[in-house]
Design an enzyme around this catalytic site. Structure first.
Site, PDB file in Angstrom:
ATOM      1  N   ALA A  59      -9.727  28.226  65.630  1.00  0.00           N
ATOM      2  CA  ALA A  59     -10.007  29.547  66.173  1.00  0.00           C
ATOM      3  C   ALA A  59      -8.803  30.461  66.011  1.00  0.00           C
ATOM      4  CB  ALA A  59     -10.382  29.424  67.649  1.00  0.00           C
ATOM      5  N   CYS A  60      -9.018  31.751  66.196  1.00  0.00           N
ATOM      6  CA  CYS A  60      -7.946  32.733  66.127  1.00  0.00           C
ATOM      7  C   CYS A  60      -6.866  32.398  67.145  1.00  0.00           C
ATOM      8  CB  CYS A  60      -8.482  34.132  66.433  1.00  0.00           C
ATOM      9  SG  CYS A  60      -9.370  34.827  65.051  1.00  0.00           S
ATOM     10  N   PRO A  61      -5.617  32.643  66.819  1.00  0.00           N
ATOM     11  CA  PRO A  61      -5.117  33.237  65.575  1.00  0.00           C
ATOM     12  C   PRO A  61      -4.629  32.200  64.560  1.00  0.00           C
ATOM     13  CG  PRO A  61      -3.369  33.225  67.200  1.00  0.00           C
ATOM     14  CD  PRO A  61      -4.535  32.444  67.786  1.00  0.00           C
TER      15      PRO A  61
ATOM     16  N   CYS B 185     -14.029  35.930  63.474  1.00  0.00           N
ATOM     17  CA  CYS B 185     -12.995  36.966  63.584  1.00  0.00           C
ATOM     18  C   CYS B 185     -11.861  36.731  62.602  1.00  0.00           C
ATOM     19  CB  CYS B 185     -12.536  37.192  65.025  1.00  0.00           C
ATOM     20  SG  CYS B 185     -11.272  36.122  65.634  1.00  0.00           S
TER      21      CYS B 185
END
Lengths: 75, 182
Positions: free
Chosen positions: A12-14, A41
């Site tokens: 997942a981000c980042p 994202c």
């Protein structure tokens, strides 16, 4: 003109962006990095970062919710 | 049938509405608009995590948990919400709506995917991080929605204080992330 693959599936981000930034430092001009992601994202922030660095970027949707971001190092 | 879906997936309006991410400005405008609506119709700004504490109480009450003496649930309003149950708590219903809405959005975009767990480290980080965020949100009486988004929109100084400490937390968090998860 080497080609590298960076597996960021499940991250997942980042993290995908941070890993991409780090990996791009190993590349020579003309090399291609293919970042595999499944976090929507990252599909926005990884290409955005690469474009601000002046690299050539292309995104391909390879499966439902899965993308490959092609980044060609140009400088 | 397949042809029909192929045709839709190449349609420009479909792509702009459901497939491609909205711009930050479009997203912010929608959030502001719906926050105003929320405020007009419920008298409160948008909040999320307060209801999670209620969910925990509703889950643990049948197992014998009694929160009637806890200061955070002592107020008459809090007791009334707890007694009213899930469907009478607008914030809980809205949270459920957010989850179902997110599912619907990802299905409409044809991007639904059950992601693989990458490592034990990731599980530990997610669990510890989630607990810290939940606990912190209770201590701060709100999360980045209730305390920051609604707070700053209401011109409350507390929202800006929250923003400053949030940035500090994000900075420290990203250092930890870089060290242990990269």
């Amino acid at each position: 003109m080497k080609e590298y693959r960076l597996d960021c599936l499940g991250e997942a981000c980042p993290i995908p962006l941070m890993k991409t930034e780090k990996k791009m430092m190993d590349l020579q001009v003309g090399d291609m990095l293919i970042v595999m992601i499944d976090h929507s994202c990252a599909m926005k922030n990884v290409p955005e970062w690469a474009r601000t660095q002046g690299h050539n970027v292309d995104i391909e949707e390879v499966d439902d919710g899965e993308w490959e971001i092609f980044i060609e190092k140009v400088k | 049938m397949k042809e029909f879906f192929l045709k839709i997936s190449n349609n420009e309006i479909y792509q702009r509405l459901f497939k491609n991410p909205f711009s930050y400005v479009a997203g912010a405008t929608l959030l502001a608009f719906f926050n105003v609506l929320t405020f007009v119709f419920t008298g409160n700004g948008w909040g999320v995590t307060g209801a999670f504490a209620n969910w925990a109480v509703w889950t643990l009450q049948p197992l014998g948990l009694d929160v009637s003496t806890w200061p955070s649930f002592a107020s008459e309003a809090a007791q009334k919400t707890l007694a009213g149950g899930f469907l009478s708590d607008g914030v809980s219903v809205r949270n459920l709506g957010i989850i179902l809405g997110a599912l619907l959005a990802t299905l409409l975009a044809s991007q639904f995917k059950i992601k693989k767990i990458k490592s034990v480290r990731q599980v530990v980080a997610a669990t510890v991080g989630g607990l810290m965020m939940g606990y912190g949100a209770r201590l701060a009486s709100g999360c980045n929605i209730g305390a920051l988004f609604t707070g700053t929109a209401n011109l409350s100084v507390s929202g800006w204080v929250f923003a400053a400490t949030l940035l500090l937390g994000a900075y420290i968090g990203s250092k930890i992330l870089k060290k242990y998860l990269m």
